[in-house]
Each structure stands twice: as C-alpha cells, then as structure tokens.
Scaffold this motif. Sequence first.
Motif, PDB file in Angstrom:
ATOM      1  N   UNK A  89       4.329 -14.542  17.502  1.00 21.37           N
ATOM      2  CA  UNK A  89       5.286 -14.270  16.608  1.00 21.37           C
ATOM      3  C   UNK A  89       4.826 -13.898  15.081  1.00 21.37           C
ATOM      4  N   UNK A  90       3.668 -15.007  14.702  1.00 20.56           N
ATOM      5  CA  UNK A  90       3.100 -15.365  13.459  1.00 20.56           C
ATOM      6  C   UNK A  90       2.436 -13.454  12.860  1.00 20.56           C
ATOM      7  N   UNK A  91       1.721 -12.846  14.632  1.00 18.24           N
ATOM      8  CA  UNK A  91       1.566 -11.980  13.960  1.00 18.24           C
ATOM      9  C   UNK A  91       2.246 -10.702  14.039  1.00 18.24           C
ATOM     10  N   UNK A  92       3.682 -10.334  13.908  1.00 17.40           N
ATOM     11  CA  UNK A  92       4.783  -9.947  14.054  1.00 17.40           C
ATOM     12  C   UNK A  92       5.278 -10.238  12.628  1.00 17.40           C
ATOM     13  N   UNK A  93       5.122 -11.112  12.276  1.00 17.26           N
ATOM     14  CA  UNK A  93       5.182 -11.988  10.816  1.00 17.26           C
ATOM     15  C   UNK A  93       4.777 -11.540   9.976  1.00 17.26           C
ATOM     16  N   UNK A  94       3.478 -10.973   9.849  1.00 13.55           N
ATOM     17  CA  UNK A  94       2.381 -10.465   9.114  1.00 13.55           C
ATOM     18  C   UNK A  94       2.790  -9.417   8.995  1.00 13.55           C
ATOM     19  N   UNK A  95       2.452  -8.283  10.460  1.00 15.48           N
ATOM     20  CA  UNK A  95       2.635  -7.401   9.998  1.00 15.48           C
ATOM     21  C   UNK A  95       3.750  -6.705   9.344  1.00 15.48           C
ATOM     22  N   UNK A  96       5.115  -7.285   9.708  1.00 15.92           N
ATOM     23  CA  UNK A  96       6.351  -7.149   9.019  1.00 15.92           C
ATOM     24  C   UNK A  96       5.947  -7.521   6.852  1.00 15.92           C
ATOM     25  N   UNK A  97       5.268  -8.907   6.719  1.00 18.50           N
ATOM     26  CA  UNK A  97       4.870  -8.856   5.350  1.00 18.50           C
ATOM     27  C   UNK A  97       4.017  -7.275   4.730  1.00 18.50           C
ATOM     28  N   UNK A  98       3.138  -6.895   5.515  1.00 19.44           N
ATOM     29  CA  UNK A  98       1.975  -6.115   4.592  1.00 19.44           C
ATOM     30  C   UNK A  98       3.580  -4.777   4.892  1.00 19.44           C
ATOM     31  N   UNK A  99       3.916  -4.426   6.100  1.00 17.70           N
ATOM     32  CA  UNK A  99       4.563  -2.997   5.873  1.00 17.70           C
ATOM     33  C   UNK A  99       5.900  -2.823   4.604  1.00 17.70           C
ATOM     34  N   UNK A 100       6.570  -4.620   4.046  1.00 15.01           N
ATOM     35  CA  UNK A 100       7.242  -4.597   3.434  1.00 15.01           C
ATOM     36  C   UNK A 100       6.959  -5.129   2.022  1.00 15.01           C
ATOM     37  N   UNK A 101       5.627  -4.679   1.681  1.00 13.11           N
ATOM     38  CA  UNK A 101       5.268  -5.913   0.441  1.00 13.11           C
ATOM     39  C   UNK A 101       5.196  -4.327  -0.774  1.00 13.11           C
ATOM     40  N   UNK A 102       5.522  -3.844  -0.708  1.00 13.83           N
ATOM     41  CA  UNK A 102       5.629  -1.488  -1.542  1.00 13.83           C
ATOM     42  C   UNK A 102       6.552  -2.657  -1.717  1.00 13.83           C
ATOM     43  N   UNK A 103       8.358  -2.366  -1.350  1.00  9.11           N
ATOM     44  CA  UNK A 103       9.529  -2.949  -1.007  1.00  9.11           C
ATOM     45  C   UNK A 103       9.594  -3.804  -2.458  1.00  9.11           C
ATOM     46  N   UNK A 104       9.366  -4.977  -1.872  1.00 13.15           N
ATOM     47  CA  UNK A 104       8.990  -6.455  -2.366  1.00 13.15           C
ATOM     48  C   UNK A 104       8.919  -6.125  -4.024  1.00 13.15           C
ATOM     49  N   UNK A 105       7.367  -5.610  -4.061  1.00 12.24           N
ATOM     50  CA  UNK A 105       6.430  -5.572  -4.862  1.00 12.24           C
ATOM     51  C   UNK A 105       7.372  -4.348  -6.201  1.00 12.24           C
ATOM     52  N   UNK A 106       8.176  -3.636  -5.676  1.00 12.75           N
ATOM     53  CA  UNK A 106       8.743  -2.351  -6.057  1.00 12.75           C
ATOM     54  C   UNK A 106       9.741  -3.768  -7.377  1.00 12.75           C
ATOM     55  N   UNK A 107       9.861  -4.436  -6.379  1.00  6.68           N
ATOM     56  CA  UNK A 107      11.814  -5.375  -7.360  1.00  6.68           C
ATOM     57  C   UNK A 107      11.109  -6.195  -8.276  1.00  6.68           C
ATOM     58  N   UNK A 108       9.739  -6.772  -7.892  1.00  9.60           N
ATOM     59  CA  UNK A 108       8.963  -7.331  -9.046  1.00  9.60           C
ATOM     60  C   UNK A 108       8.567  -6.284 -10.439  1.00  9.60           C
ATOM     61  N   UNK A 109       7.598  -5.547  -9.851  1.00 13.35           N
ATOM     62  CA  UNK A 109       6.937  -4.563 -10.865  1.00 13.35           C
ATOM     63  C   UNK A 109       7.478  -3.266 -10.968  1.00 13.35           C
ATOM     64  N   UNK A 110       9.080  -3.052 -11.073  1.00  9.00           N
ATOM     65  CA  UNK A 110       9.638  -1.345 -11.222  1.00  9.00           C
ATOM     66  C   UNK A 110       9.187  -0.345 -11.751  1.00  9.00           C
ATOM     67  N   UNK A 111       7.806  -0.863 -12.889  1.00 10.89           N
ATOM     68  CA  UNK A 111       7.452   0.424 -13.256  1.00 10.89           C
ATOM     69  C   UNK A 111       6.002   0.748 -12.390  1.00 10.89           C
ATOM     70  N   UNK A 112       5.872   0.332 -11.666  1.00  9.42           N
ATOM     71  CA  UNK A 112       4.391   0.932 -11.048  1.00  9.42           C
ATOM     72  C   UNK A 112       4.596   1.890  -9.528  1.00  9.42           C
ATOM     73  N   UNK A 113       3.472   2.180  -9.543  1.00  6.46           N
ATOM     74  CA  UNK A 113       3.851   3.620  -8.506  1.00  6.46           C
ATOM     75  C   UNK A 113       2.842   2.916  -7.354  1.00  6.46           C
TER      76      UNK A 113
END
Length: 220
Positions: free
Chosen positions: A121-145
């Motif tokens: 379960x932890x491995x699944x959560x960590x994989x999801x955290x990495x996979x969704x990281x760009x989306x979450x960073x976009x919300x915090x840093x909208x000017x970045x590419x």
Amino acid sequence: MNHTRSNTPGSTRRFTRAGLASALAVSAALTAAAAAAPAVAGGPTAYSAAVPRFLAPGDLPAASTPWTADPVRQGLPADESFCTAGTTPATGTRYRDYRTELDTTARQTTTVAATPAKAAQLADRLRLAVETCLDRMKASYPGLEGEAFHHGPVDVEEGANVYSIDTHDPEVGSTDIALWSVGRDGRTVTVVQWGQLGELDGAPLAAFQRTTATAVARLH
C-alpha cells in the motif's frame, strides 16, 4: 488523468505535462541536529530482523566527480521532497544522502512496514505521489514548465518503477532533471531520488535503472 502503468519493461510513456519548480532537485542540505542512525542489534522483534541495507556511493550512476555519502539516519529528513512529503511515515524509516562536487545529488529513503500488505500500500501511494507531482507543483508554481515520464518497471523482487521529471523555470532560465524510483522487497519499500541541472537527454537513465535494481535487491 489516466495513470495506468505500462507492462512492457523499459517502455517510456508520458503521464503528465505541467509546471514544476526547481525544488524537485534533490536537496543536499541536512540539518546539523540530525543524528546518525544507530546500529540495530539482532533481537526477537521483526523490525530488528529486517533492517535494510543501503546503496554504496559506487552503486550510483557514474558522475564527473566521485560520489560521497552521509551516514544512514533514522526517521525522515527535514528537507523532504515536495513530491513525496507527507506520504512516508517516520516510523520504520531511514534515509541516506549522497552528493558529488558538481551539484549532482541523490537520496535513498527506506521504510520497513508492519506487513507486506502495508508495504504494498505504501509503495502504491509513493508511486502515485511521484506520478501526480507535476500537477501539484503546477498549482503551486503556475509559471513553470516541465515534462514527466514513466520509464517502465524494473524486474527485481516485488518490483520497482522508474520515473523522470524534467523542469524549466523561465524566470531564472534554470533547467533541472530528477530521476525517481519506487521499489519493494517484502515489507520493505525504498525510494531512490537523483537530481542535477540539465535535461533528460543528459541524464543517466539506464544507469539509474541499474541503481534501482541494486537498491531493491540489496535491501535484505
């Protein structure tokens, strides 16, 4: 967004494109108060029988200057990565930081869960955290590419997956590349991060995949 993983080893698939801060580069800073992890003597508890081993500096992808490593430390680092912060429990967790003289850094974080099911379960959560990281960073840093890719599974123990996150900050002109992997052996989960200035084309992806296989195989 569909995050279904490829079943073909070595395949490359873009899973998202969004802004990302250069904070994704693995931080080399450590808190001065952090204590080196104490040796755990063998004993009757399940945890003491399963203390994982860590990568040696020579196991990391070759760099232009040699790798050095800090001691293995208990708990979570003070400078957790944005991608996985809040996902890994402090209990049963250790980490080790690595660095070169030219701003290439790495970190291995390993958690021993109570059961193999909890580790999965932890491995699944960590994989999801990495996979969704760009989306979450976009919300915090909208000017970045940035671009992020899943580079397929690594066939070792209960499996591992390798990812890359390539980012550009137009305001300062910096470009960073981060490689990530999440793997599991029984009830032990390990995450390896690697980062430096530059782009994916210059990153040692094949060597990092070998590093990932070594990291998981060496745990126990």
